[in-house]
Design a protein around this motif. Sequence first.
Motif, mmCIF file in Angstrom:
data_model
loop_
_atom_site.group_PDB
_atom_site.id
_atom_site.type_symbol
_atom_site.label_atom_id
_atom_site.label_comp_id
_atom_site.label_asym_id
_atom_site.label_seq_id
_atom_site.Cartn_x
_atom_site.Cartn_y
_atom_site.Cartn_z
ATOM 1 N N MET A 1 0.847 -1.179 0.000
ATOM 2 C CA MET A 1 0.000 0.000 0.000
ATOM 3 C C MET A 1 0.891 1.240 0.000
ATOM 4 N N SER A 2 0.609 2.139 -0.899
ATOM 5 C CA SER A 2 1.397 3.360 -1.010
ATOM 6 C C SER A 2 0.765 4.466 -0.186
ATOM 7 N N SER A 3 1.601 5.173 0.529
ATOM 8 C CA SER A 3 1.107 6.287 1.335
ATOM 9 C C SER A 3 1.104 7.590 0.553
ATOM 10 N N GLY A 4 1.537 7.547 -0.706
ATOM 11 C CA GLY A 4 1.601 8.767 -1.501
ATOM 12 C C GLY A 4 2.916 9.500 -1.321
ATOM 13 N N ILE A 5 3.750 9.011 -0.429
ATOM 14 C CA ILE A 5 5.054 9.624 -0.195
ATOM 15 C C ILE A 5 6.053 8.964 -1.140
ATOM 16 N N SER A 6 6.856 9.756 -1.795
ATOM 17 C CA SER A 6 7.833 9.229 -2.728
ATOM 18 C C SER A 6 8.920 8.491 -1.963
ATOM 19 N N HIS A 7 9.256 7.347 -2.463
ATOM 20 C CA HIS A 7 10.325 6.566 -1.858
ATOM 21 C C HIS A 7 11.613 6.782 -2.632
ATOM 22 N N ARG A 8 12.705 6.519 -1.994
ATOM 23 C CA ARG A 8 14.027 6.760 -2.578
ATOM 24 C C ARG A 8 14.158 6.155 -3.971
ATOM 25 N N LYS A 9 13.715 4.917 -4.145
ATOM 26 C CA LYS A 9 13.876 4.254 -5.441
ATOM 27 C C LYS A 9 13.118 4.979 -6.555
ATOM 28 N N ASP A 10 12.079 5.732 -6.203
ATOM 29 C CA ASP A 10 11.305 6.455 -7.208
ATOM 30 C C ASP A 10 12.049 7.646 -7.785
ATOM 31 N N VAL A 11 13.014 8.161 -7.062
ATOM 32 C CA VAL A 11 13.719 9.364 -7.520
ATOM 33 C C VAL A 11 15.231 9.193 -7.609
ATOM 34 N N LEU A 39 7.239 12.795 -12.193
ATOM 35 C CA LEU A 39 7.346 13.373 -10.853
ATOM 36 C C LEU A 39 6.387 14.544 -10.687
ATOM 37 N N HIS A 40 6.277 15.380 -11.713
ATOM 38 C CA HIS A 40 5.318 16.488 -11.680
ATOM 39 C C HIS A 40 3.911 15.955 -11.432
ATOM 40 N N ASP A 41 3.525 14.955 -12.228
ATOM 41 C CA ASP A 41 2.177 14.395 -12.103
ATOM 42 C C ASP A 41 1.952 13.783 -10.721
ATOM 43 N N MET A 42 2.977 13.120 -10.189
ATOM 44 C CA MET A 42 2.864 12.517 -8.864
ATOM 45 C C MET A 42 2.655 13.603 -7.796
ATOM 46 N N LEU A 43 3.415 14.676 -7.894
ATOM 47 C CA LEU A 43 3.271 15.767 -6.925
ATOM 48 C C LEU A 43 1.907 16.436 -7.043
ATOM 49 N N VAL A 44 1.436 16.646 -8.261
ATOM 50 C CA VAL A 44 0.123 17.259 -8.461
ATOM 51 C C VAL A 44 -0.978 16.358 -7.882
ATOM 52 N N VAL A 46 -0.880 14.600 -5.313
ATOM 53 C CA VAL A 46 -0.873 14.666 -3.849
ATOM 54 C C VAL A 46 -1.617 15.899 -3.342
ATOM 55 N N ASP A 47 -1.773 16.906 -4.198
ATOM 56 C CA ASP A 47 -2.340 18.178 -3.753
ATOM 57 C C ASP A 47 -3.722 18.069 -3.105
ATOM 58 N N LEU A 71 1.767 22.565 7.656
ATOM 59 C CA LEU A 71 0.964 22.000 6.571
ATOM 60 C C LEU A 71 0.870 22.966 5.391
ATOM 61 N N THR A 72 0.714 24.240 5.696
ATOM 62 C CA THR A 72 0.663 25.247 4.631
ATOM 63 C C THR A 72 1.994 25.301 3.893
ATOM 64 N N GLU A 73 3.085 25.291 4.643
ATOM 65 C CA GLU A 73 4.416 25.299 4.023
ATOM 66 C C GLU A 73 4.623 24.054 3.173
ATOM 67 N N GLY A 74 4.196 22.916 3.675
ATOM 68 C CA GLY A 74 4.349 21.665 2.940
ATOM 69 C C GLY A 74 3.588 21.687 1.628
ATOM 70 N N ARG A 75 2.389 22.206 1.668
ATOM 71 C CA ARG A 75 1.579 22.273 0.444
ATOM 72 C C ARG A 75 2.211 23.224 -0.575
ATOM 73 N N LYS A 76 2.731 24.352 -0.111
ATOM 74 C CA LYS A 76 3.411 25.279 -1.021
ATOM 75 C C LYS A 76 4.647 24.621 -1.634
#
Length: 118
Positions: A1-11, A39-44, A46-47, A71-76
């Motif tokens: 199960m993916s938490s939506g957080i990028s893992h090292r192997k992904d980048v 990566l752009h699509d993955m980050l989008v 998560v928004d 949380l606001t900083e993280g989203r930005k």
Amino acid sequence: MSSGISHRKDVEFLEDCNPPLVERNTDEVERNADEFKRLHDMLVSVDPSAERAEKHTQWKSEGGQHYEVRLTEGRKLIAQLAEGYDKASGALRGHASRWRSPRPTTPTARPTGRPSRN
């Protein structure tokens, strides 16, 4: 199960980006552009979750304001990273396209694509 957080192997491919190869291998440039777009699509993607966390989480502690700011900083940061990868992807695609285009044959043209030193 993916938490939506990028893992090292992904980048981890980012460590292998080699600027001198950008000039010579347009297929590799296209692959890097594809990865940056991914990566752009993955980050989008998560928004929406980041927005829900930012706007709908109600903290019941003295440190609640601190978490809201984070949380606001993280989203930005997510938005800025997504924008950066989108720009990088577009720049790489443009670069590859220019390298695939026929080069001018004038004596002042430099086939390496590097600026001349005057």
